[in-house]
Design a protein around this motif. Structure first.
Motif, PDB file in Angstrom:
ATOM      1  N   TYR A   1       0.834  -1.202   0.000  1.00  0.00           N
ATOM      2  CA  TYR A   1       0.000   0.000   0.000  1.00  0.00           C
ATOM      3  C   TYR A   1       0.869   1.252   0.000  1.00  0.00           C
ATOM      4  O   TYR A   1       0.652   2.180  -0.785  1.00  0.00           O
ATOM      5  N   ILE A   2       1.882   1.285   0.882  1.00  0.00           N
ATOM      6  CA  ILE A   2       2.736   2.474   0.999  1.00  0.00           C
ATOM      7  C   ILE A   2       3.482   2.738  -0.317  1.00  0.00           C
ATOM      8  O   ILE A   2       3.511   3.868  -0.812  1.00  0.00           O
ATOM      9  N   LEU A   3       4.048   1.686  -0.914  1.00  0.00           N
ATOM     10  CA  LEU A   3       4.779   1.874  -2.175  1.00  0.00           C
ATOM     11  C   LEU A   3       3.847   2.320  -3.299  1.00  0.00           C
ATOM     12  O   LEU A   3       4.205   3.178  -4.106  1.00  0.00           O
ATOM     13  N   SER A   4       2.635   1.756  -3.340  1.00  0.00           N
ATOM     14  CA  SER A   4       1.662   2.185  -4.363  1.00  0.00           C
ATOM     15  C   SER A   4       1.322   3.656  -4.186  1.00  0.00           C
ATOM     16  O   SER A   4       1.247   4.418  -5.160  1.00  0.00           O
TER      17      SER A   4
ATOM     18  N   GLU B   1       0.373   8.735   6.798  1.00  0.00           N
ATOM     19  CA  GLU B   1      -0.981   8.718   6.232  1.00  0.00           C
ATOM     20  C   GLU B   1      -1.563   7.292   6.305  1.00  0.00           C
ATOM     21  O   GLU B   1      -2.735   7.101   6.629  1.00  0.00           O
ATOM     22  N   ALA B   2      -0.731   6.301   6.004  1.00  0.00           N
ATOM     23  CA  ALA B   2      -1.182   4.905   6.048  1.00  0.00           C
ATOM     24  C   ALA B   2      -1.599   4.515   7.471  1.00  0.00           C
ATOM     25  O   ALA B   2      -2.588   3.804   7.667  1.00  0.00           O
ATOM     26  N   SER B   3      -0.853   4.992   8.456  1.00  0.00           N
ATOM     27  CA  SER B   3      -1.199   4.700   9.852  1.00  0.00           C
ATOM     28  C   SER B   3      -2.533   5.343  10.196  1.00  0.00           C
ATOM     29  O   SER B   3      -3.399   4.732  10.832  1.00  0.00           O
ATOM     30  N   ARG B   4      -2.700   6.591   9.754  1.00  0.00           N
ATOM     31  CA  ARG B   4      -3.918   7.339  10.037  1.00  0.00           C
ATOM     32  C   ARG B   4      -5.133   6.605   9.459  1.00  0.00           C
ATOM     33  O   ARG B   4      -6.205   6.551  10.066  1.00  0.00           O
ATOM     34  N   LEU B   5      -4.960   6.005   8.264  1.00  0.00           N
ATOM     35  CA  LEU B   5      -6.067   5.336   7.586  1.00  0.00           C
ATOM     36  C   LEU B   5      -6.230   3.883   8.037  1.00  0.00           C
ATOM     37  O   LEU B   5      -7.118   3.181   7.568  1.00  0.00           O
ATOM     38  N   GLY B   6      -5.343   3.425   8.901  1.00  0.00           N
ATOM     39  CA  GLY B   6      -5.471   2.051   9.398  1.00  0.00           C
ATOM     40  C   GLY B   6      -4.792   1.009   8.517  1.00  0.00           C
ATOM     41  O   GLY B   6      -4.948  -0.184   8.738  1.00  0.00           O
ATOM     42  N   TYR B   7      -4.040   1.458   7.526  1.00  0.00           N
ATOM     43  CA  TYR B   7      -3.337   0.499   6.662  1.00  0.00           C
ATOM     44  C   TYR B   7      -1.994   0.061   7.252  1.00  0.00           C
ATOM     45  O   TYR B   7      -1.389  -0.884   6.789  1.00  0.00           O
ATOM     46  N   ALA B   8      -1.513   0.837   8.237  1.00  0.00           N
ATOM     47  CA  ALA B   8      -0.271   0.450   8.919  1.00  0.00           C
ATOM     48  C   ALA B   8      -0.549   0.429  10.412  1.00  0.00           C
ATOM     49  O   ALA B   8      -1.378   1.199  10.917  1.00  0.00           O
TER      50      ALA B   8
ATOM     51  N   GLY C   1       6.982  11.386  -0.051  1.00  0.00           N
ATOM     52  CA  GLY C   1       8.094  10.640   0.550  1.00  0.00           C
ATOM     53  C   GLY C   1       7.607   9.503   1.425  1.00  0.00           C
ATOM     54  O   GLY C   1       6.409   9.368   1.704  1.00  0.00           O
ATOM     55  N   TYR C   2       8.559   8.705   1.897  1.00  0.00           N
ATOM     56  CA  TYR C   2       8.221   7.518   2.679  1.00  0.00           C
ATOM     57  C   TYR C   2       7.566   7.867   4.020  1.00  0.00           C
ATOM     58  O   TYR C   2       6.505   7.337   4.354  1.00  0.00           O
TER      59      TYR C   2
END
Lengths: 429, 429
Positions: free
Chosen positions: B161-164, B179-186, B172-173
């Motif tokens: 997800y992060i790389l996409s 953002e991924a953490s905020r959305l629950g993906y991380a 940037g990483y």
């Protein structure tokens, strides 16, 4: 450790590859099974014609070989007889069977299972569906705790090759088939492939496992690819689609009143659908299950080595059961869902018409759709010199309503020609 | 028929879904197993915090639950302890185990197998790799008669997800991870995912099965995605590639002197490669075998329901073995191939440099490659104001030679900046 004795029935492309791999990978197989594997005989019609395998193993007496002291019978003859009798005799004598015979399983699967059950022998058939692609085992074991709702795939390489070629060359069906035969992509008698019998057998096997229901080849609605025209291909392309011969197994209807629908027919598929890019001799199958969601399996669906790989995987499993005790999965047909005829199954149609270019044409065509309660999803009309092109894509509706709609549209005076009628798959309606 | 008694360890996203499905599909599961399944207890740390499952099943005493009268222990706690002790105790007491615990298997798989073997219990773990995708069973059963040469896949949804996202937004990483953490993906602590530990555990499990060799997490060369920069992404795009975190298990070296290479690292992959289009939380794995050829498996790699599907498939298999007798596959580590360190494994590099724009620059850079015996597959130099961009893609070479080449190139006075260094996968060298 006593060796596991294996009889091989058939020594064509697949059989000779099995014999070769048994010889070549003997040590690995022994380590994986826990006992060596010994090929005790290969039954062929004409032993004098096989120089690729050890002459001392060849015999024309298949029944004698099966009746001899063997633990496992591997069958790659194909067809109903003598395979059916040989395998029933094997199973009744508690010899486990590994077979690649889709036609036999799709017609007499229940008898084979019953014979296996009576003696406690194993019946494995991964190679019968989609060659090397693990599909039977994932469906009947990995997804055994889930509820499968749909299986849709490309399971016949010959038709996939022909349709891909028609798409890229613009040539007609007959011409492309001829070329495919010349290149060895189609058999001398291509009926089983091009008329969908091969795909229908596979669909019956997949549906039986997926839905815990006995489905035979005769339960499968079957349409081949011989009526696919360059007009169909062109119509598909205009819509951003390609035409594929699909095997579709669905759980349909409300819970408590569930049916299964099993069908094989060409259909338009959006080019963005993962199945659309499956070319040539490759197979791919989508599986939809309640908990697992969507899964896809992709690989070589035919050929000597890929099919032999699937057979040997089963052989290892069956041999392990002999060595360690235990049995593979039996028939699971407890759900016994009725099969819904194609007429009552929801599908979507794409219809391309040449119509008169004058006022009221769209209204009279649309009226036919409305009469049959078929809802239109998209329509595109383009004027040309003298007439017009009218393309309609429907929402999902019972197939008989769609068929009746097409029949009635065909009778309209304003409709000069029905250019293409094709089911559409792979999208939400 | 006596019910099969199941203890569930853990009741998070996956555990609660397992409990729900056991309840919801009880009749189907009973029909498929040949006996009803009874969930006798659910061990959780804080029983008062679980309102989604039957209160009378909850207990804080996992050890007591495992020691009680149960046939099967399902473990979805994760982590090494207390899972390790609980599962070893279960297996020693001849209770079959179904686990989704990749870290435990990748570190202590051999101990678990040994305990299972001693008592005759089953050890199943389909859910530990790639969620709902049947992968463990196809590798250790369907392909048991074949010789697997390569397994390459995307097995971690968070990094994918992060790389996409980095690819589509140009961000940037650090920013994308946030953002991924905020959305629950991380997860709150994303280390296991972003540093590649999760993928490395899965790679170790896959390699062990595929190559009949014990491979632990510490055998896996592991690089995470935290050092992937927008420059890397841009460089990949310029080359028609995308960057994916890949888990790669390979059989390397000549027959008779075979090794295995197991590694997890980001790599450039041509956009035309099927793995390149695997987005978000989906996983996909390619398997290459001698006879089967190339196979691909695709589906949801994580999440409560998909993981529960895999667990329940194993549960049905294990329960069937209890009912019908027999056992699932044991550990197969007979090949015991040595693991080759990354430095000696052939890989390919893409190197993007900012260099001085003057005569002789290419010659001095090329000389460094030649010195390390690294053959160049493609080179592109573009002049800009003040300096030039030089992009080099190598042929396959030992990784240590490629690393040394990069180190030496970095020292050249004519090289202003090493913009991006990334391995390239998915094409023939």
């Amino acid at each position: 450790m006593n060796p596991i004795k294996v009889a091989l029935l058939g020594c064509g492309t697949v059989g000779s590859e099995i014999a070769r791999l048994l010889d070549h990978h003997g040590e690995d197989l022994a380590a994986r099974i826990g006992a060596p594997v010994e090929l005790t005989g290969i039954a062929v019609r004409r032993p004098d014609r096989h120089r690729e395998v050890r002459a001392d193993l060849l015999t024309a007496d298949a029944a004698g070989l099966v009746a001899s002291d063997v633990d496992i019978v591997v069958e790659v003859i194909g067809g109903i007889e003598p395979a059916r009798t040989l395998l029933l005799d094997s199973l009744r004598a508690n010899k486990s069977v590994v077979t690649a015979n889709k036609a036999l399983l799709a017609e007499h699967g229940a008898d084979l299972y019953a014979a296996a059950d009576a003696s406690g022998a194993d019946l494995y058939f991964e190679a019968a569906v989609a060659g090397a692609i693990p599909l039977v085992r994932p469906l009947r074991e990995s997804l055994a705790g889930d509820r499968i709702t749909r299986v849709m795939g490309i399971v016949n390489g010959t038709t996939n090759y022909i349709l891909s070629e028609m798409d890229s060359t613009g040539a007609g069906y007959a011409e492309t088939l001829e070329e495919a035969s010349r290149l060895g992509y189609a058999e001398a008698d291509p009926t089983a492939d091009v008329d969908g019998y091969d795909a229908a057998s596979k669909a019956a096997i997949l549906a039986s496992i997926a839905f815990h229901t006995r489905v035979t080849a005769s339960d499968v609605h079957r349409e081949g690819i011989s009526s696919v025209t360059p007009s169909d291909i062109a119509a598909a392309r205009a819509l951003g689609c390609t035409i594929k011969l699909l095997a579709i197994c669905e759980r349909v209807g409300e819970p408590g009143e569930e049916h299964v629908s099993v069908r094989v027919h060409p259909a338009m598929l959006s080019k963005s659908h993962p199945l659309a890019s499956v070319g040539g001799a490759f197979n791919a199958v989508f599986v939809q299950a309640d908990a697992a969601g969507q899964l896809m399996f992709y690989g070589q669906g035919a050929g000597g080595a890929p099919t032999a790989s699937a057979v040997l995987g089963d052989l290892v499993a069956v041999a392990r059961n002999r060595v360690a005790g235990g049995r593979g999965p039996r028939e699971s047909a407890y759900a016994a869902l009725p099969v819904r005829p194609i007429g009552k199954v929801s599908t979507r149609y794409h219809i391309s018409l040449d119509v008169a270019d004058r006022a009221g044409v769209l209204a009279s065509v649309a009226e036919v759709f409305a009469k049959h309660d078929v809802s239109i999803a998209a329509v595109r009309q383009e004027g040309r010199v003298g007439d017009a092109s009218l393309v309609i894509v429907t929402h999902a509706a019972p197939d008989h309503a769609l068929q009746s709609t097409v029949d009635d549209v065909r009778q309209l005076a304003v409709v000069h020609d029905v250019v293409s009628v094709m089911r559409v798959e792979g999208e939400q309606s």
